[in-house]
Design a protein around this motif. Structure first.
Motif, short mmCIF file in Angstrom:
data_model
loop_
_atom_site.label_atom_id
_atom_site.label_comp_id
_atom_site.label_asym_id
_atom_site.label_seq_id
_atom_site.Cartn_x
_atom_site.Cartn_y
_atom_site.Cartn_z
N GLY A 235 -5.41 0.35 -6.23
CA GLY A 235 -5.62 1.24 -5.10
C GLY A 235 -6.93 1.00 -4.41
O GLY A 235 -7.02 1.04 -3.18
N TYR B 55 0.84 -1.20 0.00
CA TYR B 55 0.00 0.00 0.00
C TYR B 55 0.87 1.25 0.00
O TYR B 55 0.61 2.21 -0.75
CB TYR B 55 -0.91 0.01 1.23
N VAL C 100 0.29 2.81 -3.59
CA VAL C 100 -0.74 3.84 -3.49
C VAL C 100 -0.18 5.17 -3.02
O VAL C 100 -0.40 6.21 -3.65
CB VAL C 100 -1.88 3.36 -2.55
#
Length: 425
Positions: free
Chosen positions: A187, A60, A64
């Motif tokens: 995402g 993540y 992202v």
């Protein structure tokens, strides 16, 4: 007894009455309805989300948020250290204010900090969110310790083993969920998992709210928030036990890399090894804990565990020079022996964790215990990478020797602790 030598009718009825409990309860798969079942359910829900999130948190941050790999590692490392420091003082607060309320506050903080990750767009924001999450997580573990001890009653070893089995099962399901998210690699998928993890904290809190409140126990004269850190026998136990908990990373970290880099076994074998380990823990942990009650018995179980680790790791090390099918067979046997050692170690460790701690300071001592486990998981990748992966077979034997030494020393520490506290009951 009557003159004919038969039991009275009421006794016969009592002996032959059918067990009307649900099948899962009779088989030990589900606890009796009450505080123990609720605490186990709350822990399962919490671990389910946590396991899934931890497996995806680095991705993540990379995919992202867009952080470089160095900052991802630094942020997670700082967060882990911050979390370790919170255990003892928050555990002391739980001892003095009551553990349920403190635990609920930590779950609320984790919910907010987890959701804040959705709005983290920089290294600082990511690190702060993770640090607060880890801080609250470690604090929650310290606050949960007194509830385990007091709701467990006379069956703490069995209850704690049940909790470990359910946590293993939750981790497995969480890892499967993480695998789906990683496969999607979007995402939206990563953000959905973060929201789901936040909801597991809320779900755990909803379950914990139904537990009865526990009043603080009277503290001994002179008790303070640094009592556990001044307890030399307990600190020695934490150090040795922390070394032994490195064994948990042998199957999940060192073995997959060993399979890929040093053996001819098929890569899918890593999944088989993890399955063997998980199934054995879930099925056998409660049974293994039976009879491990009291400090001396727990110390001897830990000593056996150290020897089992050496044997299991020696067998795994032989796989480097074998054909693929033989390497897989050898490592399956090694993982099975290693897992038996982990069952003995977990049962002994968790008995000593509560047995060596005074009743009025279970939270504080749980916090110190958590520091030992946290440090072991911090050190484990580097240590296992150096010994098992860089040194090869001699390194596996060396690491096994470290486990043996820690296991042999544990009964000596238990006897030392027995000079200042009661360990047999």
């Amino acid at each position: 007894m009557s003159q004919t030598g038969t039991l009275p009718p009421e006794d016969c009825q009592e002996d032959t009455a059918p067990d009307r409990r649900p099948w899962p309860v009779r088989r030990g798969l589900l606890l009796e309805s009450g505080p123990q079942r609720r605490l186990a359910l709350g822990g399962f829900v919490n671990q389910l989300g946590t396991a899934a999130f931890l497996a995806t948190a680095p991705l993540y941050a990379l995919r992202v948020i867009g952080l470089p790999i160095g900052q991802v590692g630094l942020g997670l490392g700082v967060a882990g250290v911050v979390g370790l420091l919170a255990g003892p003082p928050v555990g002391h607060l739980a001892d003095r204010r009551g553990p349920r309320g403190v635990f609920l506050v930590t779950l609320l903080i984790q919910t907010v900090s987890m959701l804040s990750l959705l709005f983290a767009h920089s290294f600082t924001a990511f690190m702060v969110s993770m640090a607060v999450t880890d801080l609250a997580g470690a604090s929650g573990g310290a606050a949960r310790g007194p509830m385990i001890r007091r709701f467990g009653g006379d069956e703490v070893p069995k209850f704690r083993s049940y909790l470990r089995s359910t946590a293993f099962l939750a981790s497995t399901f969480g890892a499967l969920a993480a695998g789906v998210v990683i496969q999607l690699d979007s995402g939206s998928a990563y953000r959905a998992l973060i929201v789901a993890n936040a909801l597991t904290f809320v779900g755990c809190a909803a379950v914990v709210l139904r537990l009865p409140a526990l009043e603080p126990l009277p503290a001994a004269t002179g008790s303070n928030r640094w009592l556990a850190l001044k307890d030399k026998p307990y600190m020695a136990f934490v150090v040795l036990d922390g070394i032994l908990w490195i064994q948990g990373e042998v199957v999940t970290y060192a073995l997959p890399l060993w399979v890929v880099l040093h053996t001819q076994a098929p890569r899918w074998f890593t999944g088989v090894a993890l399955a063997v380990n998980t199934v054995m823990v879930v099925v056998l942990q409660i049974r293994t804990s039976r009879g491990i009650k009291g400090g001396q018995v727990a110390g001897r179980a830990t000593r056996r565990a150290g020897l089992a680790f050496l044997v299991g790791m020696a067998v795994i090390a032989t796989a480097a020079g074998l054909p693929g099918w033989a390497a897989a067979a050898a490592m399956t046997a090694g993982v099975a022996v290693h897992t038996v050692g982990s069952l003995w170690h977990a049962a002994g460790s968790l008995e000593l964790r509560f047995r060596l701690a005074p009743a009025h300071a279970q939270g504080q001592y749980s916090g110190v215990f958590g520091i030992g486990m946290g440090l072991c998981y911090t050190v484990a990748p580097g240590l296992l990478g150096l010994l098992c992966l860089s040194w090869g077979a001699p390194g596996w034997l060396a690491m096994g020797g470290v486990f043996v030494a820690a296991g042999l020393a544990m009964p000596l520490v238990v006897r030392w602790a027995g000079r200042s506290r009661e360990l047999s009951a």
